[in-house]
Design an enzyme around this catalytic site. Structure first.
Site, PDB file in Angstrom:
ATOM      1  N   GLU A 286      83.322 -12.400  75.672  1.00  0.00           N
ATOM      2  CA  GLU A 286      83.291 -12.144  77.125  1.00  0.00           C
ATOM      3  C   GLU A 286      84.513 -12.759  77.803  1.00  0.00           C
ATOM      4  O   GLU A 286      84.368 -13.601  78.690  1.00  0.00           O
ATOM      5  CB  GLU A 286      82.020 -12.762  77.737  1.00  0.00           C
ATOM      6  CG  GLU A 286      80.710 -12.334  77.110  1.00  0.00           C
ATOM      7  CD  GLU A 286      79.508 -13.143  77.628  1.00  0.00           C
ATOM      8  OE1 GLU A 286      79.698 -14.094  78.419  1.00  0.00           O
ATOM      9  OE2 GLU A 286      78.382 -12.810  77.230  1.00  0.00           O
ATOM     10  N   ARG A 289      89.594 -14.845  81.987  1.00  0.00           N
ATOM     11  CA  ARG A 289      90.886 -15.441  82.333  1.00  0.00           C
ATOM     12  C   ARG A 289      91.994 -15.082  81.338  1.00  0.00           C
ATOM     13  O   ARG A 289      93.120 -14.811  81.735  1.00  0.00           O
ATOM     14  CB  ARG A 289      90.726 -16.963  82.389  1.00  0.00           C
ATOM     15  CG  ARG A 289      91.909 -17.693  83.004  1.00  0.00           C
ATOM     16  CD  ARG A 289      91.803 -19.210  82.796  1.00  0.00           C
ATOM     17  NE  ARG A 289      90.492 -19.730  83.060  1.00  0.00           N
ATOM     18  CZ  ARG A 289      90.092 -20.254  84.234  1.00  0.00           C
ATOM     19  NH1 ARG A 289      90.945 -20.349  85.230  1.00  0.00           N
ATOM     20  NH2 ARG A 289      88.868 -20.717  84.376  1.00  0.00           N
ATOM     21  N   CYS A 355      92.856 -23.389 109.058  1.00  0.00           N
ATOM     22  CA  CYS A 355      92.654 -24.683 109.703  1.00  0.00           C
ATOM     23  C   CYS A 355      91.777 -25.603 108.864  1.00  0.00           C
ATOM     24  O   CYS A 355      90.627 -25.880 109.208  1.00  0.00           O
ATOM     25  CB  CYS A 355      92.038 -24.464 111.077  1.00  0.00           C
ATOM     26  SG  CYS A 355      93.055 -23.361 112.043  1.00  0.00           S
ATOM     27  N   GLU A 356      92.288 -26.040 107.746  1.00  0.00           N
ATOM     28  CA  GLU A 356      91.606 -26.970 106.840  1.00  0.00           C
ATOM     29  C   GLU A 356      92.698 -27.750 106.131  1.00  0.00           C
ATOM     30  O   GLU A 356      93.669 -27.146 105.657  1.00  0.00           O
ATOM     31  CB  GLU A 356      90.846 -26.217 105.731  1.00  0.00           C
ATOM     32  CG  GLU A 356      89.744 -25.312 106.169  1.00  0.00           C
ATOM     33  CD  GLU A 356      88.370 -25.959 106.120  1.00  0.00           C
ATOM     34  OE1 GLU A 356      88.257 -27.135 105.704  1.00  0.00           O
ATOM     35  OE2 GLU A 356      87.418 -25.280 106.508  1.00  0.00           O
TER      36      GLU A 356
HETATM   37  N1  LLP Z   1      80.884 -15.226  80.386  1.00  0.00           N
HETATM   38  C1  LLP Z   1      80.166 -15.948  81.253  1.00  0.00           C
HETATM   39  C2  LLP Z   1      78.716 -15.991  81.117  1.00  0.00           C
HETATM   40  C3  LLP Z   1      80.832 -16.672  82.263  1.00  0.00           C
HETATM   41  O1  LLP Z   1      80.115 -17.415  83.100  1.00  0.00           O
HETATM   42  C4  LLP Z   1      82.246 -16.608  82.373  1.00  0.00           C
HETATM   43  C5  LLP Z   1      82.950 -17.328  83.414  1.00  0.00           C
HETATM   44  C6  LLP Z   1      82.951 -15.814  81.454  1.00  0.00           C
HETATM   45  C7  LLP Z   1      82.232 -15.139  80.459  1.00  0.00           C
HETATM   46  C8  LLP Z   1      84.450 -15.666  81.476  1.00  0.00           C
HETATM   47  O2  LLP Z   1      85.077 -16.853  81.181  1.00  0.00           O
HETATM   48  P1  LLP Z   1      86.664 -16.937  80.995  1.00  0.00           P
HETATM   49  O3  LLP Z   1      87.037 -16.163  79.744  1.00  0.00           O
HETATM   50  O4  LLP Z   1      87.286 -16.343  82.199  1.00  0.00           O
HETATM   51  O5  LLP Z   1      86.935 -18.366  80.852  1.00  0.00           O
HETATM   52  N2  LLP Z   1      86.331 -19.669  89.046  1.00  0.00           N
HETATM   53  C9  LLP Z   1      86.713 -20.531  87.950  1.00  0.00           C
HETATM   54  C10 LLP Z   1      86.240 -20.013  86.630  1.00  0.00           C
HETATM   55  C11 LLP Z   1      84.751 -19.778  86.592  1.00  0.00           C
HETATM   56  C12 LLP Z   1      84.279 -19.209  85.289  1.00  0.00           C
HETATM   57  C13 LLP Z   1      82.894 -18.738  85.421  1.00  0.00           C
HETATM   58  N3  LLP Z   1      82.359 -18.104  84.236  1.00  0.00           N
HETATM   59  C14 LLP Z   1      88.221 -20.708  87.973  1.00  0.00           C
HETATM   60  O6  LLP Z   1      88.876 -20.146  88.849  1.00  0.00           O
HETATM   61  O7  LLP Z   1      88.775 -21.440  87.149  1.00  0.00           O
END
Ligand code: LLP
Length: 427
Positions: A286, A289, A355-356
């Site tokens: 999954e 990023r 404004c923060e």
């Molecule tokens: N699967 C599940 C169940 C997840 O909760 C997430 C991300 C992913 C896959 C994807 O993960 P990745 O491959 O992107 O690491 N907003 C935060 C990141 C939050 C991630 C939430 N879950 C940031 O900007 O760093």
């Protein structure tokens, strides 16, 4: 290879000068590279192929929350991607983008009955169930609509992902998943419920992991649980190891996707050979990023330079509402001038108009800039636009995708009137 590079002192996205994009579409603007998305997805797809995994052997389910623009989803769908969603809204996006709902897995701790009905109506691949309460609700909803819901349990392997606490999800203290010690009982319950069909197991231990050791440790735990389940007569068709591989924001060195997948498949193959007569099991990923993060930048224009006695500020037209990550996680994003200047440099905090005090995009950066210059906030393709808000009644930025020497508008800039169009005053 980066698709955002300098040519004669000017920053380009593929073959298009960012200066031209700013002129045509204005700022702030999210600019994506089609080639970057394609390369990043292919790193997974190729590694699956190299390890002799066809479609039945491995499935990459792109994590929609990282960047959910229809053009992105459509591109990835055409490359063969499945999708990891966390809401009914994301499912509707995937379908609108031409994605195949039968390659959709539905994660998240708080699925509503309505979202379950929608997903069942579209025959999604699997529900990643995160609690016993959810098992009961899903069983009821599936019974109501006369279907059997395919389920996987998201287990919490209690592995330390060694990343930022806000994006670490695999520890006992996190709200995610079913405790490892309770997983057997939850599987037995799931297997006994008439409108559920147990098909898999999944975990996701965190995000922005640079090393794959915690993921392989989680895999070991999941494997052991699969064997215990098999001994109880519960046989799984797939295992989903989640996303989480990190990217380079500054000088981090994340494990190459190919190396990680090779190690993971080797472990799986050895285990299947030793314990299951070599019978295959489908492996799912999954990633978010690692596919989207370095495929996009946020293009912004310097509005004012403010030189103080202790600090210099570059006030730009992008803000925390456009890119939340610095305010929320103190995240570090590179800042590159779109036109390189040879003048003297100063140390700046790059801040927005909101404004923060928390409205900053970068701190203490050495830059040679003047009012009106353009800056690229790097590595903003993931969790950039999807986390954007309308705080301060700021319309969300325009999004464009570059493909070679062409630029495609993939989301136009929001107008202020659209921001209050759903509101009404009292009679
Ligand atoms: N699967 C599940 C169940 C997840 O909760 C997430 C991300 C992913 C896959 C994807 O993960 P990745 O491959 O992107 O690491 N907003 C935060 C990141 C939050 C991630 C939430 N879950 C940031 O900007 O760093």
């Amino acid at each position: 290879m980066s698709h955002f590079t300098y040519k004669d002192g000017a920053l380009f996205a593929e073959n298009v000068a960012l200066r031209d994009i700013a002129q045509q579409f204005g700022t702030p603007a999210y600019v994506y590279s089609k080639a970057a998305f394609t390369d990043n997805f292919s790193a997974y797809a190729n590694a699956c192929a190299e390890n002799r995994r066809g479609d039945a052997g491995a499935l990459v389910c792109y994590s929609v929350k990282s960047n959910s623009n229809l053009a992105v989803l459509n591109l990835l769908s055409r490359l063969g991607s499945g999708f990891d969603i966390v809401s009914g809204g994301e499912l509707q996006r995937v379908i609108a983008a031409g994605g195949d709902p039968r390659k959709v897995i539905f994660s998240g701790v708080g699925k509503s009955a309505e979202e379950m009905r929608l997903a069942l109506a579209h025959d999604i691949l699997c529900f990643n169930v995160e609690s016993v309460g959810e098992l009961h609700r899903l069983n009821d909803v599936a019974g109501d609509v006369g279907k059997q819901a395919p389920v996987s349990l998201r287990v919490n392997p209690n592995v330390d992902a060694k990343t930022h606490p806000y994006i670490s999800t695999g520890l006992k203290e996190n709200k995610f998943g079913i405790d490892f010690d309770e997983a057997m009982a939850a599987y037995q319950l799931a297997a006994s419920l008439p409108h559920l069909k147990v098909v898999g197991i999944d975990c996701h231990i965190g995000s922005q992991l640079l090393d794959d050791a915690p993921l392989l440790e989680a895999l070991d735990k999941v494997i052991e649980l699969i064997d215990r389940l098999a001994a109880e007569g519960i046989h799984l068709h797939h295992l989903d190891i989640g996303g989480g591989i990190g990217i380079t924001y500054a000088n981090e060195k994340p494990v190459p996707i190919g190396d990680y997948l090779a190690r993971l498949f080797r472990k799986v193959d050895q285990w299947r050979a030793a314990k299951h007569n070599g019978a295959p099991i489908q492996v799912m990923f999954e990633p978010g990023r690692s596919i989207a993060g370095n495929a996009g930048i946020l293009l912004t224009e310097v509005q004012y330079l403010k030189h103080g006695s202790t600090k210099n500020f570059a006030i730009v037209d992008a803000a925390m509402n456009d890119l939340m990550r610095p305010a929320m996680y103190e995240a570090w994003h590179g800042v590159q001038p779109v036109l390189q200047r040879t003048g003297s440099t100063k140390i700046y905090d790059v801040v927005g108009p909101v404004c923060e005090s928390g409205d900053w995009l970068a701190r203490q950066r050495e830059l040679a800039i003047e009012q009106g210059d353009l800056l690229a906030i790097m590595s903003a393709g993931a969790y950039g636009m999807t986390m954007a808000s309308n705080y301060n009644t700021r319309g969300r930025a325009v999004e464009v995708m570059v493909d070679g020497d062409r630029v495609h508008l993939i989301r136009r800039r929001e107008a202020a009137t659209e921001l209050y169009a759903l509101e009404s005053v009292l009679p």
